[in-house]
Design an enzyme around this catalytic site. Structure first.
Site, PDB file in Angstrom:
ATOM      1  N   ASN A   8       0.875  -1.175   0.000  1.00  0.00           N
ATOM      2  CA  ASN A   8       0.000   0.000   0.000  1.00  0.00           C
ATOM      3  C   ASN A   8       0.908   1.218   0.000  1.00  0.00           C
ATOM      4  O   ASN A   8       1.438   1.611   1.046  1.00  0.00           O
ATOM      5  CB  ASN A   8      -0.914  -0.023   1.228  1.00  0.00           C
ATOM      6  CG  ASN A   8      -1.989   1.044   1.191  1.00  0.00           C
ATOM      7  OD1 ASN A   8      -1.894   2.016   0.432  1.00  0.00           O
ATOM      8  ND2 ASN A   8      -3.014   0.891   2.003  1.00  0.00           N
ATOM      9  N   ARG A  91      -2.759  -1.997  -3.568  1.00  0.00           N
ATOM     10  CA  ARG A  91      -3.853  -1.028  -3.591  1.00  0.00           C
ATOM     11  C   ARG A  91      -3.578  -0.053  -4.726  1.00  0.00           C
ATOM     12  O   ARG A  91      -2.533   0.579  -4.790  1.00  0.00           O
ATOM     13  CB  ARG A  91      -3.920  -0.263  -2.275  1.00  0.00           C
ATOM     14  CG  ARG A  91      -4.999   0.812  -2.266  1.00  0.00           C
ATOM     15  CD  ARG A  91      -4.831   1.738  -1.086  1.00  0.00           C
ATOM     16  NE  ARG A  91      -5.825   2.808  -1.095  1.00  0.00           N
ATOM     17  CZ  ARG A  91      -5.604   4.024  -0.611  1.00  0.00           C
ATOM     18  NH1 ARG A  91      -4.426   4.331  -0.098  1.00  0.00           N
ATOM     19  NH2 ARG A  91      -6.548   4.930  -0.650  1.00  0.00           N
ATOM     20  N   HIS A 179     -11.973   4.871  -1.480  1.00  0.00           N
ATOM     21  CA  HIS A 179     -11.870   4.123  -0.217  1.00  0.00           C
ATOM     22  C   HIS A 179     -12.699   2.844  -0.263  1.00  0.00           C
ATOM     23  O   HIS A 179     -13.131   2.324   0.774  1.00  0.00           O
ATOM     24  CB  HIS A 179     -12.303   4.982   0.989  1.00  0.00           C
ATOM     25  CG  HIS A 179     -11.410   6.141   1.254  1.00  0.00           C
ATOM     26  ND1 HIS A 179     -11.872   7.435   1.422  1.00  0.00           N
ATOM     27  CD2 HIS A 179     -10.054   6.229   1.361  1.00  0.00           C
ATOM     28  CE1 HIS A 179     -10.854   8.245   1.630  1.00  0.00           C
ATOM     29  NE2 HIS A 179      -9.729   7.541   1.589  1.00  0.00           N
ATOM     30  N   GLY A 208      -9.778   9.853   7.866  1.00  0.00           N
ATOM     31  CA  GLY A 208      -8.335   9.868   8.029  1.00  0.00           C
ATOM     32  C   GLY A 208      -7.788  11.100   7.351  1.00  0.00           C
ATOM     33  O   GLY A 208      -8.514  12.073   7.136  1.00  0.00           O
ATOM     34  N   ARG A 239      -6.783  18.414   1.371  1.00  0.00           N
ATOM     35  CA  ARG A 239      -7.698  18.555   0.239  1.00  0.00           C
ATOM     36  C   ARG A 239      -8.991  19.213   0.693  1.00  0.00           C
ATOM     37  O   ARG A 239      -9.451  18.959   1.807  1.00  0.00           O
ATOM     38  CB  ARG A 239      -7.992  17.171  -0.379  1.00  0.00           C
ATOM     39  CG  ARG A 239      -6.840  16.585  -1.162  1.00  0.00           C
ATOM     40  CD  ARG A 239      -7.089  15.133  -1.526  1.00  0.00           C
ATOM     41  NE  ARG A 239      -6.552  14.228  -0.515  1.00  0.00           N
ATOM     42  CZ  ARG A 239      -6.806  12.920  -0.468  1.00  0.00           C
ATOM     43  NH1 ARG A 239      -7.611  12.369  -1.351  1.00  0.00           N
ATOM     44  NH2 ARG A 239      -6.267  12.164   0.469  1.00  0.00           N
ATOM     45  N   GLY A 328     -11.434   8.257  12.764  1.00  0.00           N
ATOM     46  CA  GLY A 328     -12.666   7.611  13.206  1.00  0.00           C
ATOM     47  C   GLY A 328     -12.439   6.575  14.284  1.00  0.00           C
ATOM     48  O   GLY A 328     -13.259   6.409  15.196  1.00  0.00           O
ATOM     49  N   GLU A 329     -11.312   5.872  14.215  1.00  0.00           N
ATOM     50  CA  GLU A 329     -11.026   4.824  15.191  1.00  0.00           C
ATOM     51  C   GLU A 329     -10.427   5.370  16.477  1.00  0.00           C
ATOM     52  O   GLU A 329     -10.582   4.758  17.539  1.00  0.00           O
ATOM     53  CB  GLU A 329     -10.066   3.798  14.580  1.00  0.00           C
ATOM     54  CG  GLU A 329     -10.662   3.006  13.414  1.00  0.00           C
ATOM     55  CD  GLU A 329      -9.613   2.186  12.676  1.00  0.00           C
ATOM     56  OE1 GLU A 329      -8.582   1.831  13.293  1.00  0.00           O
ATOM     57  OE2 GLU A 329      -9.809   1.896  11.485  1.00  0.00           O
ATOM     58  N   GLU A 377      -7.636  -2.571   5.007  1.00  0.00           N
ATOM     59  CA  GLU A 377      -7.570  -2.616   3.550  1.00  0.00           C
ATOM     60  C   GLU A 377      -6.602  -3.686   3.064  1.00  0.00           C
ATOM     61  O   GLU A 377      -6.848  -4.340   2.040  1.00  0.00           O
ATOM     62  CB  GLU A 377      -7.141  -1.247   3.015  1.00  0.00           C
ATOM     63  CG  GLU A 377      -8.150  -0.144   3.267  1.00  0.00           C
ATOM     64  CD  GLU A 377      -7.559   1.242   3.082  1.00  0.00           C
ATOM     65  OE1 GLU A 377      -8.178   2.048   2.364  1.00  0.00           O
ATOM     66  OE2 GLU A 377      -6.487   1.524   3.658  1.00  0.00           O
TER      67      GLU A 377
END
Length: 403
Positions: A8, A91, A179, A208, A239, A328-329, A377
């Site tokens: 990745n 990925r 994603h 993230g 972004r 989020g985690e 992922e």
């Protein structure tokens, strides 16, 4: 034992995992990262039991780019620890209009993927660099591309189109979503831990440095906040997320910026970094008392709430909301503030559960279940790689039997 290597690649780092396979599927045995590429390269890897396998620093010129990083990680695994690979899974952010499922990489596939680099200039070239490096050194080693766009390919035309002439859609200008490997993993994980929720209407927030949200109906993507490129939707680390196209025209025409300068601006100078004037890291912003930091966090949470309403409309209601990815985690603060924004949809957060970081962080009486589910992922890539290799081997066996 032959293993599957999963790669990745990011802009200045390369994450990797080694998976062994058996009847139960892939199991991660080694995970690592080579970061600081071109500046202060450092390779770290651990086994599944967290014992240190490698911790090595390099001179900048020794690992100057992602191709060199792939070679360094592979050399460490093969020559120092005797790991041999049956295949490598990658990925790849953008599959364009061509690829809707994982694919074995050959010269034609690699050439096609290079054409999609303008659609993901921050990601696609980095994703492809390790593929080229491995092909040069080990041309017979199977490599598999797994796409972040593939999971969203089942969207309806109403969700898939922009309101522009048809010929541009035919050229590939459409809403892809990203994603997808993360969302696909979360959908599969919900089947294991909460089957009833997995079959219902779910919003997943992948929060993230890159951030997006996805609406799942019975485990299938029906809408995403990202579109043609990975710039759309939520504000991210660097972004901007959703932005009026007129702003871009203003920058090009009135401000005299070149297209290249605008591209760099959108991918590297906006988002939380641009709005706060401080940092693109939520941890820095949460601990800062600067007005810009507070504004950036308020904007981030506000846009998540707005997009939750949009995705709930796409689903015709909402049964569960899932937080995943780095922010989020790990950020109970962001989760709590988002939960306040979606309380009108029926979310009732349990503060103690949220602070503890358990799987279900909503109260028992909450009409909308709120969960924290870590994403993986790399495991999703390993699964796809194994399935594709197995099907390819089966086809070859059938061909030999009929020859």
């Amino acid at each position: 034992m032959n293993s599957i290597l999963v790669v990745n690649a990011g802009s200045s780092s390369l994450k990797f995992q080694v998976f062994t396979t058996d009847a139960e599927g892939p199991t991660s045995t080694i995970r690592g990262q080579l970061d600081g590429i071109g500046t202060r390269p450092r390779l770290r890897a651990t086994r599944a039991d967290n014992t240190v396998l490698a911790d090595q620093s390099y001179e900048p010129g020794q690992v100057a780019d992602l191709a060199a990083a792939a070679v360094a990680a592979g050399t460490m695994l093969r020559e120092k620890h005797g790991v041999s690979f049956a295949a490598v899974g990658h990925r790849v952010v953008h599959g364009g209009p061509v690829y809707e499922r994982p694919v074995l990489i050959d010269d034609d596939v690699l050439s096609q993927l290079e054409r999609f680099a303008p659609l993901a200039p921050l990601h696609q070239p980095n994703n492809l660099a390790p593929i080229r490096a491995i092909r040069e050194r080990f041309p017979s080693l199977p490599q598999v591309a797994c796409f972040d766009t593939a999971f969203h390919r089942g969207h309806t035309p109403a969700a898939n189109y922009y309101a522009i002439p048809q010929h541009l859609y035919n050229d590939g200008v459409r809403r892809y979503g990203f994603h997808g490997l993360s969302y696909e993993y979360i959908a599969s994980r919900l089947e294991q831990i909460a089957p009833a929720i997995a079959r219902s209407r779910v919003i997943v927030a992948h929060l993230g440095s890159g951030a997006s949200m996805c609406a799942l109906a019975a485990g299938r993507s029906v809408e995403s906040t990202m579109g043609f490129t990975a710039l759309d939707g939520l504000p991210m680390g660097t972004r901007p997320g959703q932005i009026d196209p007129g702003v871009l025209l203003y920058l090009l025409i009135d401000k005299g910026m070149s297209p290249t300068a605008v591209q760099k601006f959108l991918y590297s100078e906006c988002g939380l970094k641009g709005l706060s004037g401080i940092s693109n890291d939520v941890r820095d912003l949460q601990s800062s008392e600067q007005p810009g930091a507070r504004l950036a966090m308020e904007h981030f949470v506000y846009r998540i709430g707005l997009n939750a309403g949009m995705l709930a409309a796409a689903l015709g209601g909402l049964d569960a909301f899932v937080f995943t990815a780095g922010i989020g985690e790990r950020s109970s603060i962001v989760r709590a503030r988002v939960a306040e924004r979606i309380a009108w949809l029926g979310a009732d957060l349990d503060p103690a559960a949220n602070e503890a970081g358990v799987t279900v962080i909503s109260r028992q009486q909450s009409r909308v279940a709120v969960l924290v589910v870590p994403t993986d992922e790399e495991l999703m890539i390993a699964r796809h790689t194994l399935v594709l290799l197995s099907s390819d081997a089966a086809r070859n066996t059938d061909q030999r039997r009929t020859a």
